[in-house]
Design a protein around this motif. Structure first.
Motif, PDB file in Angstrom:
ATOM      1  N   TRP A 131      34.965  -8.182 -10.133  1.00 36.91           N
ATOM      2  CA  TRP A 131      34.544  -9.128 -11.170  1.00 36.91           C
ATOM      3  C   TRP A 131      33.170  -9.721 -10.831  1.00 36.91           C
ATOM      4  O   TRP A 131      32.406 -10.068 -11.719  1.00 36.91           O
ATOM      5  N   LEU A 132      32.893  -9.831  -9.549  1.00 28.78           N
ATOM      6  CA  LEU A 132      31.625 -10.441  -9.121  1.00 28.78           C
ATOM      7  C   LEU A 132      30.488  -9.428  -9.109  1.00 28.78           C
ATOM      8  O   LEU A 132      29.364  -9.736  -9.493  1.00 28.78           O
ATOM      9  N   VAL A 133      30.783  -8.223  -8.633  1.00 28.34           N
ATOM     10  CA  VAL A 133      29.700  -7.264  -8.405  1.00 28.34           C
ATOM     11  C   VAL A 133      29.580  -6.215  -9.507  1.00 28.34           C
ATOM     12  O   VAL A 133      28.541  -5.558  -9.599  1.00 28.34           O
ATOM     13  N   ASN A 134      30.608  -6.042 -10.313  1.00 30.67           N
ATOM     14  CA  ASN A 134      30.517  -5.046 -11.387  1.00 30.67           C
ATOM     15  C   ASN A 134      30.487  -5.721 -12.750  1.00 30.67           C
ATOM     16  O   ASN A 134      29.442  -5.898 -13.336  1.00 30.67           O
ATOM     17  N   GLN A 135      31.660  -6.100 -13.178  1.00 30.55           N
ATOM     18  CA  GLN A 135      31.796  -6.624 -14.529  1.00 30.55           C
ATOM     19  C   GLN A 135      32.798  -7.779 -14.517  1.00 30.55           C
ATOM     20  O   GLN A 135      33.874  -7.634 -13.918  1.00 30.55           O
ATOM     21  N   PRO A 136      32.459  -8.902 -15.134  1.00 33.13           N
ATOM     22  CA  PRO A 136      33.415 -10.015 -15.139  1.00 33.13           C
ATOM     23  C   PRO A 136      34.728  -9.607 -15.818  1.00 33.13           C
ATOM     24  O   PRO A 136      34.742  -8.718 -16.673  1.00 33.13           O
TER      25      PRO A 136
END
Lengths: 247, 256
Positions: free
Chosen positions: B218-223
């Motif tokens: 969620w932090l590094v790709n997509q929420p």
């Protein structure tokens, strides 16, 4: 642990019992209504580098390799087996299998998966890719990995119809795997025979008998018969129904 | 909230403050943040992504460990100091004690999650950091409630800690275990496999698959979608309520 001094259930207020029963039922119902988890073929990502995995294994590379094998397997174990295999990105599967073998070089599981499982898809390119992987890995430890290459040789001959490829695998086994079973080391002779290269087959068979590597009397007898047939033939030899000695 | 429950909750928070739990959490967050800067400095590409990924994954484990140990030790101390006996001698229903303690621990869980998520506001987008924090608070709520249940049930630190550790490890691996046991390559028809699969599926009914909570992706790709978060919040609330009920059930049956 039940102790005698424990108080009875009657001591528990009714609202606590109701809360416990209601929340338990709701929890079970909620989870039961959730869809079952399902692995998807496209979800298979690239494996981390072995150099990174080794420190992460905390001194247990074999256990990590086994865990990764099961993780990889989870992507295959889907309903309707042949379709998910086809959907897998084989370049990544090869990378995963290679990484697992790097972590646990003695393990045979990745080679079994490559030669017996992933190569079963109805796609010759993918079958060849798996055979190529087994061939490359064979060179690193021939005496342990010959049986998987032998399977690939048989697969190349009968399923891929590529007798030259089968011959190259059989050659590699005979050349490098000194501790392989005799049937595997003799395989190239029969493949040469199928290719019509009777002279080469004859030389190899004669050499094998002269080397004293074969000690079983029935096997020697069988090979002698084959040699006689080859020598007598000088022309196209009809393929026998069973070329291997009876155990 | 009943004033007696609120008082116990307040004293639980006060105890955390006085035993320097806040300082420990702060030092842990700063230490892992420093380590994440090291990770960022040695990566040649996607430095911030590496940093956020490392920090989020490591602070998650560290915070779960701290919260678990804190709950177990706090209640064990009350058992050993006989402070609990004094409390039970008062006109105080046992359920109030459990609910007060649980409320205090839940508040601590929320504070730990907020402290852990603070650096992520700079390492990721604020919205993603908020989602991560909310999910982490819910995850920690389950863990502290389960720790309370274990220590009340087992009375002793070692079995309770072992049980919580096993619960957390199983919760994080549950989906993978279900996937692996659902479709084996061979031996799927054997009785032993059927029994194992039944056990795994039964476990999945009564415990949360914690790998769905607080995902670094969620932090590094997509929420994550807010619907997912809402669902996780609902599942967490239900599970905490279930654990509260189970803890009170056990506590009422104990003789002191």
């Amino acid at each position: 642990m039940k102790r005698e001094a424990e108080r009875g259930v009657g001591e528990v207020p009714r609202w606590v019992l109701l809360l416990l029963a209601a929340t338990f039922c709701m929890q079970v119902a909620w989870q039961a209504l959730q869809p079952r988890p399902d692995a998807r073929a496209e979800a298979l990502g690239a494996p981390p580098a072995p150099a990174l995995l080794r420190p992460l294994a905390l001194g247990e590379p074999i256990a990590l390799a086994q865990l990764l094998t099961l993780h990889l397997q989870a992507f295959d174990n889907q309903p309707g087996v042949s379709i998910p295999f086809l959907e897998l990105d084989y370049a990544r599967v090869v990378a995963w299998l290679g990484t697992i073998l790097e972590l646990d070089p003695v393990g045979q599981y990745p080679l079994l998966m490559a030669s017996q499982v992933y190569s079963q898809v109805p796609d010759t390119a993918k079958q060849r890719r798996m055979c190529e992987f087994v061939r490359n890995q064979f060179d690193r430890d021939p005496d342990r990995r010959w049986r998987w290459l032998a399977h690939c040789a048989i697969m190349a001959k009968h399923r891929l119809g590529d007798v030259r490829l089968a011959l190259s695998y059989a050659d590699a086994i005979a050349r490098s795997a000194r501790h392989a079973s005799n049937w595997a080391r003799q395989m190239r002779i029969f493949i040469l025979e199928d290719l019509g290269e009777l002279e080469a087959a004859k030389v190899l068979l004669g050499g094998l008998l002269a080397s004293g590597e074969v000690t079983e009397s029935k096997e020697i007898h069988f090979l002698m018969e084959r040699l006689k047939t080859l020598e007598a033939a000088g022309k196209a030899t009809p393929a026998p129904e069973n070329r291997h000695p009876r155990p | 909230m009943d004033s007696r429950i609120a008082a116990i909750a307040r004293f639980t928070l006060l105890e955390a403050l006085r035993t320097r739990l806040g300082v420990l959490v702060l030092v842990t967050v700063l230490g892992l943040l420093a380590a994440s800067f090291f990770i960022e400095s040695i990566s040649i590409a996607e430095g911030t992504r590496f940093q956020a990924g490392f920090y989020a994954a490591s602070v998650r484990l560290a915070a779960v460990f701290i919260a678990t140990v804190y709950v177990l030790v706090s209640i064990t101390r009350e058992f050993n100091d006989k402070g609990l006996d004094v409390l039970l001698a008062l006109d105080l229903p046992r359920s109030h004690y459990i609910l007060g303690k649980l409320s205090g621990f839940l508040a601590i869980a929320v504070l730990i999650a907020a402290a852990a998520a603070l650096p992520l506001v700079w390492l990721a987008t604020p919205a993603a950091a908020l989602q991560w924090a909310l999910s982490f608070a819910a995850e920690l709520a389950i863990i502290v409630a389960f720790s309370l249940f274990c220590v009340i049930t087992f009375n002793q630190l070692t079995p309770a800690a072992s049980f919580v550790l096993a619960f957390y490890a199983l919760g994080r691996a549950l989906t993978a275990i279900r996937l692996m046991s659902a479709h084996p390559l061979s031996g799927g028809d054997t009785l032993s496999h059927q029994a194992i699969q039944f056990t795994v599926e039964a476990l999945a009914l009564v415990m949360p698959a914690l790998d769905a909570w607080t995902q670094t992706a969620w932090l590094v790709n997509q929420p994550a979608s807010w619907t997912t978060l809402l669902e996780l919040a609902g599942l967490s609330a239900l599970y905490v309520a279930l654990l509260a009920g189970a803890t009170m059930f056990d506590f009422y049956r104990k003789n002191f």
